[in-house]
Design a protein around this motif. Structure first.
Motif, PDB file in Angstrom:
ATOM      1  N   ILE A 197       0.835  -1.200   0.000  1.00 32.05           N
ATOM      2  CA  ILE A 197       0.000   0.000   0.000  1.00 32.05           C
ATOM      3  C   ILE A 197       0.876   1.259   0.000  1.00 32.05           C
ATOM      4  CG2 ILE A 197      -1.654   1.347   1.343  1.00 32.05           C
ATOM      5  CD1 ILE A 197      -2.947  -0.979  -0.064  1.00 32.05           C
ATOM      6  N   LYS A 198       1.973   1.216   0.720  1.00 32.69           N
ATOM      7  CA  LYS A 198       2.888   2.361   0.756  1.00 32.69           C
ATOM      8  C   LYS A 198       3.464   2.641  -0.626  1.00 32.69           C
ATOM      9  CE  LYS A 198       6.936   4.204   3.190  1.00 32.69           C
ATOM     10  NZ  LYS A 198       7.963   3.936   4.243  1.00 32.69           N
ATOM     11  N   GLU A 199       3.821   1.579  -1.345  1.00 33.99           N
ATOM     12  CA  GLU A 199       4.363   1.758  -2.698  1.00 33.99           C
ATOM     13  C   GLU A 199       3.283   2.233  -3.660  1.00 33.99           C
ATOM     14  OE1 GLU A 199       7.422   1.380  -5.792  1.00 33.99           O
ATOM     15  OE2 GLU A 199       7.213   2.028  -3.716  1.00 33.99           O
ATOM     16  N   ILE A 200       2.075   1.733  -3.508  1.00 30.10           N
ATOM     17  CA  ILE A 200       0.960   2.204  -4.327  1.00 30.10           C
ATOM     18  C   ILE A 200       0.742   3.696  -4.107  1.00 30.10           C
ATOM     19  CG2 ILE A 200      -1.558   2.096  -4.597  1.00 30.10           C
ATOM     20  CD1 ILE A 200      -1.304  -0.945  -4.145  1.00 30.10           C
ATOM     21  N   GLU A 201       0.826   4.118  -2.866  1.00 29.87           N
ATOM     22  CA  GLU A 201       0.687   5.544  -2.560  1.00 29.87           C
ATOM     23  C   GLU A 201       1.745   6.369  -3.293  1.00 29.87           C
ATOM     24  OE1 GLU A 201       0.981   8.625   1.241  1.00 29.87           O
ATOM     25  OE2 GLU A 201       1.144   6.460   1.560  1.00 29.87           O
ATOM     26  N   ARG A 202       2.960   5.865  -3.341  1.00 30.93           N
ATOM     27  CA  ARG A 202       4.057   6.600  -3.995  1.00 30.93           C
ATOM     28  C   ARG A 202       3.831   6.767  -5.496  1.00 30.93           C
ATOM     29  NH1 ARG A 202       8.416   5.816  -7.037  1.00 30.93           N
ATOM     30  NH2 ARG A 202       8.210   3.542  -7.121  1.00 30.93           N
ATOM     31  N   ILE A 203       3.398   5.710  -6.151  1.00 30.30           N
ATOM     32  CA  ILE A 203       3.309   5.739  -7.619  1.00 30.30           C
ATOM     33  C   ILE A 203       1.962   6.263  -8.126  1.00 30.30           C
ATOM     34  CG2 ILE A 203       5.009   3.907  -7.866  1.00 30.30           C
ATOM     35  CD1 ILE A 203       2.806   1.905  -8.288  1.00 30.30           C
ATOM     36  N   LEU A 204       1.030   6.500  -7.215  1.00 30.27           N
ATOM     37  CA  LEU A 204      -0.283   7.022  -7.591  1.00 30.27           C
ATOM     38  C   LEU A 204      -0.234   8.555  -7.643  1.00 30.27           C
ATOM     39  CD1 LEU A 204      -3.118   5.834  -8.180  1.00 30.27           C
ATOM     40  CD2 LEU A 204      -3.629   6.126  -5.743  1.00 30.27           C
ATOM     41  N   MET A 205      -0.854   9.127  -8.665  1.00 33.01           N
ATOM     42  CA  MET A 205      -0.918  10.577  -8.791  1.00 33.01           C
ATOM     43  C   MET A 205      -1.680  11.196  -7.633  1.00 33.01           C
ATOM     44  SD  MET A 205      -1.955  11.031 -12.789  1.00 33.01           S
ATOM     45  CE  MET A 205      -0.962  10.373 -14.128  1.00 33.01           C
ATOM     46  N   ARG A 206      -1.446  12.457  -7.387  1.00 30.44           N
ATOM     47  CA  ARG A 206      -2.259  13.184  -6.425  1.00 30.44           C
ATOM     48  C   ARG A 206      -3.706  13.169  -6.906  1.00 30.44           C
ATOM     49  NH1 ARG A 206      -1.542  19.510  -4.440  1.00 30.44           N
ATOM     50  NH2 ARG A 206      -3.186  19.417  -2.831  1.00 30.44           N
ATOM     51  N   ASN A 207      -4.605  12.870  -6.009  1.00 34.21           N
ATOM     52  CA  ASN A 207      -6.029  12.683  -6.323  1.00 34.21           C
ATOM     53  C   ASN A 207      -6.279  11.433  -7.162  1.00 34.21           C
ATOM     54  OD1 ASN A 207      -6.900  15.042  -4.911  1.00 34.21           O
ATOM     55  ND2 ASN A 207      -6.257  16.290  -6.663  1.00 34.21           N
ATOM     56  N   GLY A 208      -5.255  10.586  -7.276  1.00 35.36           N
ATOM     57  CA  GLY A 208      -5.432   9.322  -7.982  1.00 35.36           C
ATOM     58  C   GLY A 208      -6.269   8.353  -7.169  1.00 35.36           C
ATOM     59  N   LYS A 209      -6.713   7.303  -7.823  1.00 36.79           N
ATOM     60  CA  LYS A 209      -7.715   6.400  -7.249  1.00 36.79           C
ATOM     61  C   LYS A 209      -7.140   5.003  -7.052  1.00 36.79           C
ATOM     62  CE  LYS A 209     -11.672   6.762  -9.229  1.00 36.79           C
ATOM     63  NZ  LYS A 209     -12.755   6.634 -10.261  1.00 36.79           N
ATOM     64  N   LEU A 210      -7.358   4.454  -5.860  1.00 40.96           N
ATOM     65  CA  LEU A 210      -7.051   3.053  -5.582  1.00 40.96           C
ATOM     66  C   LEU A 210      -8.358   2.293  -5.447  1.00 40.96           C
ATOM     67  CD1 LEU A 210      -5.366   0.590  -4.661  1.00 40.96           C
ATOM     68  CD2 LEU A 210      -5.375   1.562  -2.346  1.00 40.96           C
ATOM     69  N   LEU A 211      -8.528   1.266  -6.277  1.00 50.84           N
ATOM     70  CA  LEU A 211      -9.677   0.366  -6.173  1.00 50.84           C
ATOM     71  C   LEU A 211      -9.182  -0.934  -5.568  1.00 50.84           C
ATOM     72  CD1 LEU A 211     -11.431   0.994  -9.630  1.00 50.84           C
ATOM     73  CD2 LEU A 211     -11.853   2.121  -7.422  1.00 50.84           C
ATOM     74  N   LEU A 212      -9.615  -1.197  -4.352  1.00 50.02           N
ATOM     75  CA  LEU A 212      -9.074  -2.285  -3.546  1.00 50.02           C
ATOM     76  C   LEU A 212     -10.189  -3.218  -3.100  1.00 50.02           C
ATOM     77  CD1 LEU A 212      -6.640  -3.379  -1.719  1.00 50.02           C
ATOM     78  CD2 LEU A 212      -7.576  -1.867   0.048  1.00 50.02           C
ATOM     79  N   THR A 213      -9.993  -4.515  -3.280  1.00 56.19           N
ATOM     80  CA  THR A 213     -10.927  -5.495  -2.729  1.00 56.19           C
ATOM     81  C   THR A 213     -10.141  -6.505  -1.904  1.00 56.19           C
ATOM     82  OG1 THR A 213     -10.916  -7.164  -4.505  1.00 56.19           O
ATOM     83  CG2 THR A 213     -12.348  -5.244  -4.808  1.00 56.19           C
ATOM     84  N   VAL A 214     -10.687  -6.859  -0.731  1.00 54.43           N
ATOM     85  CA  VAL A 214     -10.028  -7.801   0.178  1.00 54.43           C
ATOM     86  C   VAL A 214     -11.068  -8.624   0.924  1.00 54.43           C
ATOM     87  CG1 VAL A 214      -7.975  -6.356   0.561  1.00 54.43           C
ATOM     88  CG2 VAL A 214      -9.984  -6.067   2.028  1.00 54.43           C
ATOM     89  N   PRO A 215     -10.674  -9.795   1.444  1.00 54.31           N
ATOM     90  CA  PRO A 215     -11.575 -10.535   2.333  1.00 54.31           C
ATOM     91  C   PRO A 215     -11.827  -9.711   3.600  1.00 54.31           C
ATOM     92  CG  PRO A 215      -9.798 -11.952   1.542  1.00 54.31           C
ATOM     93  CD  PRO A 215      -9.439 -10.548   1.169  1.00 54.31           C
ATOM     94  N   TYR A 216     -13.066  -9.765   4.083  1.00 54.89           N
ATOM     95  CA  TYR A 216     -13.444  -8.930   5.230  1.00 54.89           C
ATOM     96  C   TYR A 216     -14.294  -9.745   6.202  1.00 54.89           C
ATOM     97  CZ  TYR A 216     -15.041  -4.809   7.797  1.00 54.89           C
ATOM     98  OH  TYR A 216     -15.292  -3.876   8.778  1.00 54.89           O
ATOM     99  N   GLY A 217     -14.043  -9.526   7.496  1.00 55.31           N
ATOM    100  CA  GLY A 217     -14.819 -10.224   8.531  1.00 55.31           C
ATOM    101  C   GLY A 217     -14.003 -10.370   9.791  1.00 55.31           C
ATOM    102  N   LYS A 218     -14.054 -11.563  10.416  1.00 53.27           N
ATOM    103  CA  LYS A 218     -13.250 -11.828  11.604  1.00 53.27           C
ATOM    104  C   LYS A 218     -11.787 -11.863  11.193  1.00 53.27           C
ATOM    105  CE  LYS A 218     -14.645 -15.056  14.395  1.00 53.27           C
ATOM    106  NZ  LYS A 218     -15.145 -16.358  14.907  1.00 53.27           N
ATOM    107  N   PRO A 219     -10.945 -10.978  11.748  1.00 52.36           N
ATOM    108  CA  PRO A 219      -9.561 -10.870  11.277  1.00 52.36           C
ATOM    109  C   PRO A 219      -8.748 -12.127  11.558  1.00 52.36           C
ATOM    110  CG  PRO A 219      -9.871  -9.606  13.284  1.00 52.36           C
ATOM    111  CD  PRO A 219     -11.234 -10.058  12.858  1.00 52.36           C
ATOM    112  N   THR A 220      -7.956 -12.519  10.566  1.00 52.29           N
ATOM    113  CA  THR A 220      -7.087 -13.676  10.714  1.00 52.29           C
ATOM    114  C   THR A 220      -6.022 -13.627   9.629  1.00 52.29           C
ATOM    115  OG1 THR A 220      -7.038 -16.082  10.970  1.00 52.29           O
ATOM    116  CG2 THR A 220      -8.399 -15.223   9.206  1.00 52.29           C
ATOM    117  N   VAL A 221      -4.965 -14.395   9.831  1.00 53.10           N
ATOM    118  CA  VAL A 221      -3.928 -14.575   8.816  1.00 53.10           C
ATOM    119  C   VAL A 221      -3.667 -16.067   8.699  1.00 53.10           C
ATOM    120  CG1 VAL A 221      -1.570 -14.061   8.085  1.00 53.10           C
ATOM    121  CG2 VAL A 221      -2.861 -12.353   9.392  1.00 53.10           C
TER     122      VAL A 221
END
Length: 223
Positions: free
Chosen positions: A138-162
């Motif tokens: 995410i930090k690298e995405i922030e760097r290479i994204l333009m100002r006011n650029g858009k991140l479209l992110l999808t992830v599993p969501y619910g009870k947190p686990t790894v």
């Protein structure tokens, strides 16, 4: 998904890919898969005017090809080679790690990460193991994204686990990794009786996606 169906009918490159994958016409995608929801959501949140897009975690996906066929300038990025090579001048395939890219600062108008961030650093796809892999990505995405650029992110969501396969996030974890972004919109979906339905964030709080993903968050974030 109507954009994809029109592509299938009118664009020979997209049709060739769909046929190679065994996906044909209106029934070419599995509506029980989270990708059906995620890709549909992503297309509805793209800018109407095509720009430069980075798709992270592209291998095995027709999504980048569909974007290119719609006129976007598309870069794919994955630690594994992107297997589909078509003569599209606006599709560039790069084998690499999103945690450390060679793109210049402020390069992309949009970055898409469809069910990708949750895997980074777990080694499932041959990437180096790193407990902080999702945060570094995410930090690298922030760097290479333009100002006011858009991140479209999808992830599993619910009870947190790894697990060895993926991470599942809750609200505070998503807020943490996206702390430098402005959340413009967020949508949540639950797999119920084999199909995906829109629900509230609260409805997914106790959803168990440890073995099989049953809840997903779709986040549109602005740098």
């Amino acid at each position: 998904m109507f954009q994809l169906l029109r592509l299938y009918e009118r664009n020979k490159y997209f049709r060739a890919l769909a046929q190679k994958l065994g996906l044909h016409g209106a029934g070419y995608t599995d509506i029980s898969s989270e990708r059906f929801i995620e890709y549909s959501w992503a297309f509805t949140n793209l800018d109407e005017k095509p720009g430069r897009i980075l798709d992270v975690g592209s291998t095995g996906s027709y999504f980048p090809l569909a974007l290119a066929c719609l006129g976007y300038e598309v870069y794919t990025l994955d630690v594994r080679p992107y297997e589909y090579s078509f003569p599209l001048t606006n599709l560039k395939n790069i084998t690499g790690d999103i945690r450390n890219t060679k793109f210049p600062d402020d390069f992309f108008k949009t970055v898409t990460a469809i069910s990708t961030i949750e895997h980074i650093g777990l080694g499932r796809y041959g990437d180096p193991k790193d407990r902080e892999g999702d945060k570094r990505a995410i930090k690298e995405i922030e760097r290479i994204l333009m100002r006011n650029g858009k991140l479209l992110l999808t992830v599993p969501y619910g009870k947190p686990t790894v697990t060895q396969l993926h991470r599942v996030y809750n609200a505070s974890q998503l807020q943490s990794i996206l702390k430098n972004f402005k959340i413009e919109s967020e949508d949540y979906f639950l797999k119920k009786t084999g199909y995906w339905i829109r629900v509230s964030k609260k409805d997914l709080t106790e959803t168990d996606s440890k073995k099989n993903v049953k809840g997903i968050a779709c986040i549109k974030a602005i740098k």
